[in-house]
Design an enzyme around this catalytic site. Structure first.
Site, PDB file in Angstrom:
ATOM      1  N   HIS A 102      38.640  50.452  31.323  1.00 43.17           N
ATOM      2  CA  HIS A 102      39.575  49.381  30.976  1.00 43.17           C
ATOM      3  C   HIS A 102      39.017  48.033  31.405  1.00 43.17           C
ATOM      4  O   HIS A 102      38.612  47.863  32.554  1.00 43.17           O
ATOM      5  CB  HIS A 102      40.912  49.659  31.680  1.00 43.17           C
ATOM      6  CG  HIS A 102      42.021  48.749  31.275  1.00 43.17           C
ATOM      7  ND1 HIS A 102      42.878  48.180  32.182  1.00 43.17           N
ATOM      8  CD2 HIS A 102      42.440  48.323  30.049  1.00 43.17           C
ATOM      9  CE1 HIS A 102      43.780  47.446  31.546  1.00 43.17           C
ATOM     10  NE2 HIS A 102      43.531  47.512  30.251  1.00 43.17           N
TER      11      HIS A 102
ATOM     12  N   HIS B 182      41.872  38.041  29.276  1.00 50.91           N
ATOM     13  CA  HIS B 182      43.177  38.719  29.199  1.00 50.91           C
ATOM     14  C   HIS B 182      44.342  37.740  29.236  1.00 50.91           C
ATOM     15  O   HIS B 182      45.274  37.823  28.432  1.00 50.91           O
ATOM     16  CB  HIS B 182      43.310  39.723  30.340  1.00 50.91           C
ATOM     17  CG  HIS B 182      44.605  40.467  30.332  1.00 50.91           C
ATOM     18  ND1 HIS B 182      45.777  39.963  30.867  1.00 50.91           N
ATOM     19  CD2 HIS B 182      44.941  41.684  29.823  1.00 50.91           C
ATOM     20  CE1 HIS B 182      46.754  40.821  30.698  1.00 50.91           C
ATOM     21  NE2 HIS B 182      46.278  41.882  30.068  1.00 50.91           N
TER      22      HIS B 182
END
Ligand code: G3P
Ligand code: MG
Length: 254
Positions: A14, A56
């Site tokens: 991830h 992000h």
């Protein structure tokens, strides 16, 4: 258009290197690779000049020193900012990657990509189109050869971004990111001609997992950090998942 199966790796690191390195950075990618991973998930959004960067958060401050929004800065300026010092002093100076450079490096290294389109509010369509067009360009030969296992999978929580990605590069596979699957999940996925459902494993049960698989979709879970839970999900028929704990769950976890 393409078979609704999961021809991709089972375990993805991830944001590149999970919790072992600063997220969405070259250092994260290297870290994932050192742990044996050849498949990662990462997040992409547009800078002010329309150039996609690997990030992000829509705002600076948490992972990148500074304040304000990503889309208040050009990509070149962001690439000169520090995306590593927040994590540990040893990572100071780690740049915000430009998407095309990062994706090219992944491709060169044989790292399969789940590219999460993470648009800033109001930029959904632009982000989906830009990311899809660049990814399709980078993988033009693989797409022409229908070598789909190598081609990245685009995912997003934004249906607008996915619809725009489909318009820009219909041949690239798409996945719907849906935190908790409601009654309309299959309608949404079919409307976008998505190949897979990406969902938060905390809201998933065995019946819903079966329904997704019976619907002919790939099923991917985020973000699974406990090996016991990972085993349960695979037993339910989940095809793949990403993990932050690349130290606990290796790429060959089965
Ligand atoms: O793509 C799976 C997962 O990354 C979605 O959530 O917030 O970690 O990007 P987030
Ligand atoms: Mg993500």
């Amino acid at each position: 258009m393409w078979p609704r199966i999961w021809p991709y790796p089972r375990v993805l690191a991830h944001r590149g290197g999970g919790t072992l390195a600063p997220e969405n950075t070259y250092a994260g990618l290297r870290c994932g690779m050192q742990a044996g991973f050849r498949a990662i998930e990462f997040d992409v959004m547009l800078a002010r000049d329309g150039v996609p960067v690997v990030m992000h958060d829509p705002g600076l401050g948490r992972t990148v020193k500074g304040s304000g929004s990503v889309f208040e800065h050009d990509a070149g300026d962001l690439a000169a900012m520090d995306a590593g010092a927040w994590f540990a002093p040893a990572f100071a100076g780690e740049p915000v990657p430009l998407f095309t450079e990062f994706a090219r490096l992944c491709k060169e290294q044989g790292v399969w990509m789940n590219i999460e389109i993470k648009p800033a509010p109001g930029f959904e369509a632009e982000t989906g189109a830009a990311v899809a067009a660049l990814a399709a360009q980078l993988f033009a030969a693989e797409l022409a050869a229908a070598d789909m296992a190598r081609v990245p999978l685009l995912s997003s929580f934004s249906d607008v971004a996915l619809a725009s990605a489909r318009l820009a590069a219909p041949q690239l596979p798409r996945a719907c990111l849906i935190s908790a699957l409601g009654p309309d999940w299959a309608l949404r996925a079919r409307a976008l001609d998505a190949v897979a459902i990406h969902t938060n494993h905390q809201h998933l049960g065995p019946e819903m997992a079966r329904a997704v698989k019976d619907g002919g979709f790939g099923l991917f879970c985020y973000t699974v950090n406990d090996p016991g839970r990972a085993r349960t999900l695979l037993d339910w028929g989940v095809d793949a998942f990403c993990t932050d704990r690349i130290d606990l769950i290796g790429p060959d976890f089965a």
